[in-house]
Motif scaffolding. Structure first.
Motif, PDB file in Angstrom:
ATOM      1  N   PRO A  74     -47.067  31.805   2.681  1.00  0.00           N
ATOM      2  CA  PRO A  74     -48.534  31.784   2.759  1.00  0.00           C
ATOM      3  C   PRO A  74     -49.084  30.624   3.586  1.00  0.00           C
ATOM      4  N   ARG A  75     -50.202  30.891   4.231  1.00  0.00           N
ATOM      5  CA  ARG A  75     -51.008  29.873   4.912  1.00  0.00           C
ATOM      6  C   ARG A  75     -52.373  29.921   4.226  1.00  0.00           C
ATOM      7  N   ASN A  76     -52.683  28.870   3.475  1.00  0.00           N
ATOM      8  CA  ASN A  76     -53.880  28.845   2.644  1.00  0.00           C
ATOM      9  C   ASN A  76     -55.059  28.217   3.387  1.00  0.00           C
ATOM     10  N   TYR A  77     -56.024  29.062   3.734  1.00  0.00           N
ATOM     11  CA  TYR A  77     -57.223  28.639   4.428  1.00  0.00           C
ATOM     12  C   TYR A  77     -58.442  28.972   3.572  1.00  0.00           C
ATOM     13  N   VAL A  91     -63.502  29.203   9.696  1.00  0.00           N
ATOM     14  CA  VAL A  91     -62.209  29.298   9.033  1.00  0.00           C
ATOM     15  C   VAL A  91     -61.702  27.866   8.934  1.00  0.00           C
ATOM     16  N   ASP A  92     -61.655  27.366   7.703  1.00  0.00           N
ATOM     17  CA  ASP A  92     -61.227  25.997   7.430  1.00  0.00           C
ATOM     18  C   ASP A  92     -59.745  26.048   7.068  1.00  0.00           C
ATOM     19  N   GLU A  93     -58.914  25.400   7.895  1.00  0.00           N
ATOM     20  CA  GLU A  93     -57.476  25.410   7.638  1.00  0.00           C
ATOM     21  C   GLU A  93     -57.085  24.392   6.572  1.00  0.00           C
ATOM     22  N   ILE A  97     -58.682  20.971  10.528  1.00  0.00           N
ATOM     23  CA  ILE A  97     -58.955  21.946  11.587  1.00  0.00           C
ATOM     24  C   ILE A  97     -59.935  22.980  11.049  1.00  0.00           C
ATOM     25  N   ILE A  98     -61.060  23.123  11.754  1.00  0.00           N
ATOM     26  CA  ILE A  98     -62.077  24.104  11.383  1.00  0.00           C
ATOM     27  C   ILE A  98     -62.382  24.942  12.615  1.00  0.00           C
TER      28      ILE A  98
END
Length: 171
Positions: A74-77, A91-93, A97-98
């Motif tokens: 998973p990549r939780n954003y 989309v806020d990583e 990084i936004i």
């Protein structure tokens, strides 16, 4: 008279359909988990990997859990609503990084550059599925055409080298 009434009804129904702002239901009407197979087409060939996308509520107003899962990793954003009426999202990583994003007709778009590469993302939501797509182009591969006169501007092209595409089914 009958033709006039028929035309009027068609115009009225059509205007009602187009006047409805379907983005007002985004993302709330599309919360859930979506699963499928991601097709990756690149210069080294094609591959398929398991993919999942999760869009869920959080305890914070206008902030949603946005998780991309590739091969069970998973990549939780987070998806953040900035101005719903204008379709402005982020989309806020969750790492500083936004990425700016735009929603139109239940489709989330984002375009950004990272490490010398342009990426364009598109997520189109339907009742029971979604279309996921990423286009990738190295900026170093840019082409230049036009510019031969004041009337013809110089145009930069960016050949797409990688396409990622999936149709994900709502679970």
């Amino acid at each position: 008279m009958k033709a006039f009434l028929y035309t009027f009804l068609l115009l009225f129904i059509g205007s009602q359909a187009f006047s409805q702002n379907t983005d007002q239901a985004f993302p709330e009407n599309y919360l859930g988990s979506y699963k499928g197979t991601l097709l990756i087409d690149s210069p080294s060939g094609q591959q398929k990997i398991a993919m999942e996308f999760q869009l869920k509520k959080t305890d914070t107003i206008d902030r949603f859990k946005y998780v991309l899962v590739y091969n069970n990793t998973p990549r939780n954003y987070s998806l953040v609503v900035k101005d719903r009426a204008k379709g402005i999202y982020e989309v806020d990583e969750n790492n500083g990084i936004i990425l700016p994003a735009k929603v139109l007709n239940n489709t989330l778009y984002s375009f950004f550059e990272v490490q010398g590469n342009f990426l364009s993302t598109r997520m189109e939501f339907f009742k029971d599925s979604m279309l996921f797509e990423i286009l990738f182009s190295p900026t170093k591969n840019k082409t230049i055409t036009g510019g031969s006169s004041n009337e013809i501007p110089e145009v930069f092209g960016f050949p797409i080298s990688v396409v990622q595409k999936a149709i994900l089914i709502k679970q």
